[in-house]
Design a protein around this motif. Structure first.
Motif, PDB file in Angstrom:
ATOM      1  N   THR A 207       5.656 120.421  12.040  1.00 27.10           N
ATOM      2  CA  THR A 207       4.845 119.403  12.706  1.00 27.10           C
ATOM      3  C   THR A 207       4.291 119.915  14.023  1.00 27.10           C
ATOM      4  O   THR A 207       3.101 119.728  14.335  1.00 27.10           O
ATOM      5  N   ILE A 208       5.126 120.564  14.818  1.00 23.59           N
ATOM      6  CA  ILE A 208       4.681 121.051  16.128  1.00 23.59           C
ATOM      7  C   ILE A 208       3.638 122.152  15.959  1.00 23.59           C
ATOM      8  O   ILE A 208       2.663 122.221  16.720  1.00 23.59           O
ATOM      9  N   ARG A 209       3.824 123.036  14.963  1.00 22.50           N
ATOM     10  CA  ARG A 209       2.816 124.067  14.732  1.00 22.50           C
ATOM     11  C   ARG A 209       1.475 123.450  14.357  1.00 22.50           C
ATOM     12  O   ARG A 209       0.406 123.932  14.777  1.00 22.50           O
ATOM     13  N   THR A 210       1.491 122.381  13.592  1.00 21.40           N
ATOM     14  CA  THR A 210       0.248 121.699  13.236  1.00 21.40           C
ATOM     15  C   THR A 210      -0.398 121.050  14.455  1.00 21.40           C
ATOM     16  O   THR A 210      -1.626 121.040  14.586  1.00 21.40           O
ATOM     17  N   LEU A 211       0.415 120.513  15.357  1.00 21.01           N
ATOM     18  CA  LEU A 211      -0.135 119.925  16.585  1.00 21.01           C
ATOM     19  C   LEU A 211      -0.785 120.990  17.456  1.00 21.01           C
ATOM     20  O   LEU A 211      -1.789 120.727  18.134  1.00 21.01           O
ATOM     21  N   PHE A 212      -0.232 122.199  17.485  1.00 15.28           N
ATOM     22  CA  PHE A 212      -0.885 123.305  18.186  1.00 15.28           C
ATOM     23  C   PHE A 212      -2.299 123.505  17.656  1.00 15.28           C
ATOM     24  O   PHE A 212      -3.246 123.722  18.423  1.00 15.28           O
ATOM     25  N   GLN A 213      -2.443 123.441  16.347  1.00 14.12           N
ATOM     26  CA  GLN A 213      -3.744 123.693  15.724  1.00 14.12           C
ATOM     27  C   GLN A 213      -4.742 122.583  16.035  1.00 14.12           C
ATOM     28  O   GLN A 213      -5.883 122.851  16.425  1.00 14.12           O
ATOM     29  N   TYR A 214      -4.319 121.323  15.898  1.00  9.27           N
ATOM     30  CA  TYR A 214      -5.260 120.219  16.066  1.00  9.27           C
ATOM     31  C   TYR A 214      -5.515 119.884  17.521  1.00  9.27           C
ATOM     32  O   TYR A 214      -6.459 119.143  17.817  1.00  9.27           O
ATOM     33  N   LEU A 215      -4.716 120.384  18.447  1.00 13.74           N
ATOM     34  CA  LEU A 215      -5.038 120.241  19.859  1.00 13.74           C
ATOM     35  C   LEU A 215      -6.359 120.917  20.175  1.00 13.74           C
ATOM     36  O   LEU A 215      -7.142 120.412  20.998  1.00 13.74           O
ATOM     37  N   LEU A 216      -6.637 122.046  19.537  1.00 11.54           N
ATOM     38  CA  LEU A 216      -7.872 122.786  19.769  1.00 11.54           C
ATOM     39  C   LEU A 216      -9.007 122.320  18.872  1.00 11.54           C
ATOM     40  O   LEU A 216     -10.179 122.523  19.205  1.00 11.54           O
ATOM     41  N   GLN A 217      -8.697 121.708  17.750  1.00 11.74           N
ATOM     42  CA  GLN A 217      -9.731 121.321  16.797  1.00 11.74           C
ATOM     43  C   GLN A 217     -10.258 119.908  17.058  1.00 11.74           C
ATOM     44  O   GLN A 217     -11.458 119.661  16.930  1.00 11.74           O
ATOM     45  N   TYR A 218      -9.385 118.980  17.432  1.00 11.82           N
ATOM     46  CA  TYR A 218      -9.783 117.596  17.640  1.00 11.82           C
ATOM     47  C   TYR A 218     -10.260 117.380  19.075  1.00 11.82           C
ATOM     48  O   TYR A 218      -9.978 118.175  19.972  1.00 11.82           O
ATOM     49  N   ASP A 219     -10.946 116.262  19.275  1.00  9.16           N
ATOM     50  CA  ASP A 219     -11.215 115.804  20.627  1.00  9.16           C
ATOM     51  C   ASP A 219     -10.011 115.020  21.130  1.00  9.16           C
ATOM     52  O   ASP A 219      -9.008 114.858  20.416  1.00  9.16           O
ATOM     53  N   SER A 220     -10.084 114.516  22.345  1.00 13.16           N
ATOM     54  CA  SER A 220      -8.929 113.863  22.959  1.00 13.16           C
ATOM     55  C   SER A 220      -8.532 112.591  22.222  1.00 13.16           C
ATOM     56  O   SER A 220      -7.336 112.308  22.053  1.00 13.16           O
TER      57      SER A 220
END
Length: 904
Positions: A207-220
């Motif tokens: 889960t945390i690794r996925t959050l690393f990815q979507y922090l850069l891909q998604y907007d706030s």
């Protein structure tokens, strides 16, 4: 016929691009003659194994080629691969690939090879690397995620000693794709022995690794939604994630919230009071709505491209160049997925403010609906909820105006279109229909592929459901809000065109063309141009500029090759040095994206270095020592016990000579195989075991072994899918009708557990969701059906050999006809018999008999031996029915046939 046309095509000669399934069928049916084939080129050689269809083709080709030329020539085979990491991965994988291809030599051409470097640097593209810094809040969020990973690793080390903590399993490498997979692979064999807390820690790392990815891909806003979805679904599960209770998670949620809005509490109000009659605090909500930093960087790059292209137009002269530049610059933007593509399209067409405001309004509506449901009847709401409700009204007025009538119409339209085409918005706590449907589909697809417990599967699905809900929310908000904008802005044609284009099907999102002044922008996704399609796209589009919004090393290699192909146009007068392809490479600095990209480059280089070291000490493959293999020499010199089509296509033979020639002549070898089964490895293994395969199109069954044995092969995942769709019932019914011994072969994966269910999931009751219950019902309904359990394809070969003993060889022509002309047989009243049983059985009467009260398989056979029809059974007296079926069952049948439809 296809065989006639294909044979003529093969005889003409030339180069043919053909799939492995079609070619193996043509070889076995003699449509293609191996003697007339000079050689074979195999693409994606890294996927070739000893049991693959490609290896099956090469084995037949080389043995037949050698047999036809009396040992003089066996043809040439060359395999190509572009994935060095896949070739070297696994124990002895290089040797296995060479053995499957029947080749002896390995040639390596890495990117750092001297000849390749010289060739690519003849006409390289002009590359501009743009490193975008993270915002201060994004840096703090990334630090909080790293702290959460460190806490999970610390707890994993204390909870289990089964993990070998190598140099790769560190906090610095926690963002790579192989981090959590490496841990799961080490715990796979002892997974059932782990405590639930240990299993949750492994899921938390994913889960945390996925959050690393979507922090850069998604907007706030989208990232804030994802965090809330993960938290909500984790709290609803039986074993919630413990990392959400750590100080790092608290910091993560606070900083993610600050990227969306800030809440400041002011003075106490003189009018508003709390439950304790104390003055309430009056707060102030300030929207921040932080955009993705790459959006701004992309806008700057496009501005520079426009400026650069205008300077080129001023410098260039001549008719040819004017014609070339008349359509504007061709700009190709490559993104990671469709979600990013649609976001960039919205940002470039509608602008940053409107894009973020639409998403902000969507979040406010959903949050306020949920808060109203929770606080319904409580009489008061929190200050933050009150401010968010007020903010919703302000955002709506900013986007759509202040008219009461229009606002009410929009609110009604939004309410009617938010969920599934006109249905009313569901309650906040109700599960949406799309989620229930998707969960059922995922459950059916996942059955049989894993041997995890049900709790493990539910825990693993938490992150997937959170991502799906976020994506579904963003997609729907873009659709129905853009419909409102069409009706609101009648005079703006550009906005109308952008709104219309956004309502297209999702399949069309992979290819969008938007004109910005003198730029022609094409946005594509990496999955849509995977593999060799990348080179085709670059050749067809011929872009002047390429913007890599997301990093992908394989597409970078395609750009290098495409730029080199433009070298042939240098002598063209219209081709100048400033027409050199220009590439903008965008990357977040000091982020997980940069770490993953550098890791992929390092993995590629390390793979080639390992291949070079392996080649130095690599022995020759066992089956290709010398000019010919052991099998080929025996088949070319001694002859064989059996062959295809009168000796033109030799079999693969057993080199052991102690079994005796007389026994080989009596062995049963013929098997009729459905052509669709050549996608699997089983036909290749059957051929290796000495079986003669007849590839045909079978209507009933997948393999026909003899006149009495018909086999329907099912893998575990296919078995679950066949039960869910009802296809297995139809297949079992057809086999039972036409063959005396129908068989259902259940073939397991050799690398997985030999069990359908875990022992704790077995029960004594019949359940609709239990595979064991479905198997029991299937065997009860089809008593003749036999179940064959196989650990893998090699075990299936032994089962087939045992079944073929003491039975005649299969009649291939008859196997093809069975089931293909049932309507004609029924019309002519065919009365053929198969092994003493009538071929034509009244299936409807038999099914009706089995559904009568008190009737089962055992007493149904007694009735069918005495009565010829249902009418004869209905006319039997009470005493005769009791004597035949017993007092209780006989009375039930007698009463059933004489009971009135309605009470008088």
């Amino acid at each position: 016929k296809r065989s006639t046309g294909a044979t003529a095509m093969y005889q003409q000669g030339g180069i043919y691009i053909i799939t492995s399934r079609i070619l193996i069928v043509d070889l076995l049916t003699q449509t293609a003659s191996p003697a007339s084939i000079s050689g074979i080129l195999v693409y994606h050689a890294e996927k070739v194994t000893e049991t693959s269809t490609e290896s099956f083709i090469i084995r037949i080709y080389k043995t037949q080629k050698l047999f036809a030329s009396q040992g003089q020539s066996s043809g040439f085979v060359k395999g190509f691969s572009e994935d060095a990491s896949e070739v070297i991965q696994g124990f002895g994988n290089v040797d296995k690939i060479l053995k499957g291809l029947f080749v002896r030599r390995l040639y390596l051409y890495p990117r750092f090879h001297v000849d390749i470097v010289e060739e690519l640097e003849k006409y390289p593209p002009k590359v501009d690397e743009l490193h975008q810094q993270l915002t201060p809040l994004m840096k703090e969020i990334q630090g909080a995620l790293a702290a959460a990973v460190q806490a999970c690793i610390r707890q994993l080390k204390s909870s289990t000693n089964l993990i070998e903590w190598t140099d790769d399993l560190t906090v610095e490498n926690c963002v790579t794709n192989n981090f959590d997979r490496s841990i799961s692979r080490q715990l796979e064999h002892d997974w059932h022995r782990l405590k639930p807390q240990t299993k949750n820690l492994v899921y938390d790392l994913r889960t945390i690794r996925t959050l690393f990815q979507y922090l850069l891909q998604y907007d706030s806003i989208a990232f804030w939604k994802l965090l809330n979805n993960v938290k909500t679904m984790s709290a609803a599960s039986r074993t919630p994630s413990m990392w959400l209770l750590t100080p790092a998670a608290d910091l993560l949620f606070r900083k993610a919230k600050d990227r969306v809005y800030k809440l400041s509490m002011g003075r106490r109000s003189a009018t508003a009071t709390t439950e304790e009659n104390r003055p309430a605090l009056v707060g102030k909500l300030t929207p921040v709505l932080e955009e993705n930093p790459k959006w701004r960087l992309l806008k700057q790059v496009l501005t520079e491209v426009r400026r650069d292209w205008r300077e080129k137009k001023k410098q260039q002269q001549g008719k040819e160049n004017i014609a070339k530049n008349a359509g504007g610059a061709r700009v190709l933007v490559m993104t990671k997925d469709n979600r990013t593509l649609e976001t960039l399209r919205s940002y470039l067409v509608e602008g940053k403010d409107r894009t973020m405001m639409l998403r902000w309004l969507n979040y406010l509506e959903r949050y306020n609906d949920r808060s109203r449901t929770v606080t319904k009847g409580a009489g008061h709401i929190s200050e933050e909820s009150r401010l968010l409700i007020e903010e919703e009204g302000r955002v709506r007025n900013f986007l759509f105006g202040t008219g009461r009538r229009k606002r009410n119409q929009r609110q009604a339209a939004v309410t009617n279109t938010t969920t599934n085409g006109g249905k009313k918005r569901q309650q906040a706590n109700a599960e949406p229909d799309w989620k229930r449907k998707k969960r059922k589909v995922a459950a059916e697809r996942g059955r049989g592929q894993k041997t995890l417990q049900s709790d493990d599967l539910k825990q693993r699905a938490i992150l997937d459901e959170a991502l799906e809900e976020t994506e579904h929310d963003l997609t729907n908000s873009d659709k129905y809000y853009r419909v409102e904008l069409i009706g609101e802005e009648d005079g703006d044609e550009d906005e109308m065109e952008s709104s219309d284009s956004s309502s297209d099907d999702e399949d069309e999102l992979a290819y969008k063309v938007n004109e910005l002044d003198d730029l022609r922008i094409v946005i594509r996704t990496y999955p849509s141009v995977d593999g060799e399609r990348a080179s085709l796209l670059l050749r067809d589009l011929m872009p002047d500029y390429v913007i890599l919004y997301d990093a992908d090393i394989s597409f970078i290699r395609s750009i290098e090759i495409h730029s080199l192909s433009l070298d042939g146009d240098i002598n063209n007068p219209s081709m100048c040095k400033h027409d050199q392809l220009r590439v903008f490479f965008m990357l977040f600095e000091a982020s997980s994206e940069e770490k993953n990209f550098l890791k992929s480059l390092e993995r590629e280089q390390n793979s080639f270095e390992r291949l070079i070291a392996h080649k130095k000490s690599m022995p020759l493959p066992v089956n290709t020592i010398g000019m010919t293999s052991t099998q080929e020499m025996q088949q070319a010199s001694r002859g064989i016990a059996g062959s295809y089509a009168g000796g033109t296509l030799p079999l693969s033979v057993d080199t052991r000579t102690g079994r005796g020639k007389g026994r080989k002549d009596k062995e049963r070898r013929d098997i009729a195989v459905d052509v669709r089964e050549f996608r699997s490895a089983l036909p290749s293994i059957l051929h290796q075991g000495g079986m003669r395969l007849a590839p045909v199109t079978l209507t009933v069954g997948d393999f026909v072994l003899s006149s009495v044995h018909c086999v329907e092969r099912k893998s575990i995942s296919d078995l679950f899918g066949s039960f869910a769709s009802g296809r297995l019932y139809t297949q079992a019914e057809a086999m039972s009708k036409h063959y005396k011994c129908p068989c259902l072969l259940i073939e397991f994966d050799p690398g997985k557990s030999f069990s359908l269910l875990n022992s704790n999931e077995l029960g004594g009751e019949i359940r609709g969701d239990s595979i064991c219950s479905k198997m029991a019902l299937l065997t009860m309904h089809f008593p003749k059906l036999r179940l064959l359990w196989s650990r893998g394809p090699h075990e299936t070969l032994k089962i087939f050999k045992a079944l073929k003993q003491n039975h005649d060889e299969v009649d291939v022509d008859k196997a093809i006809e069975i089931g293909s002309n049932e309507s004609l047989d029924a019309l002519l009243g065919s009365n053929e018999e198969i092994d003493g049983e009538e071929n034509e059985i009244n299936e409807a009467a038999r099914d009706m008999l089995l559904r009568l009260p008190g009737i089962n398989i055992n007493n149904a056979r007694k009735i069918m031996n005495v009565c010829d029809s249902i009418a004869e059974l209905a006319d039997m007296p009470r005493d005769q029915l009791r004597a035949l079926l017993g007092p209780a069952t006989g009375q039930k049948i007698f009463t059933f046939f004489r009971q009135k439809f309605a009470a008088s």
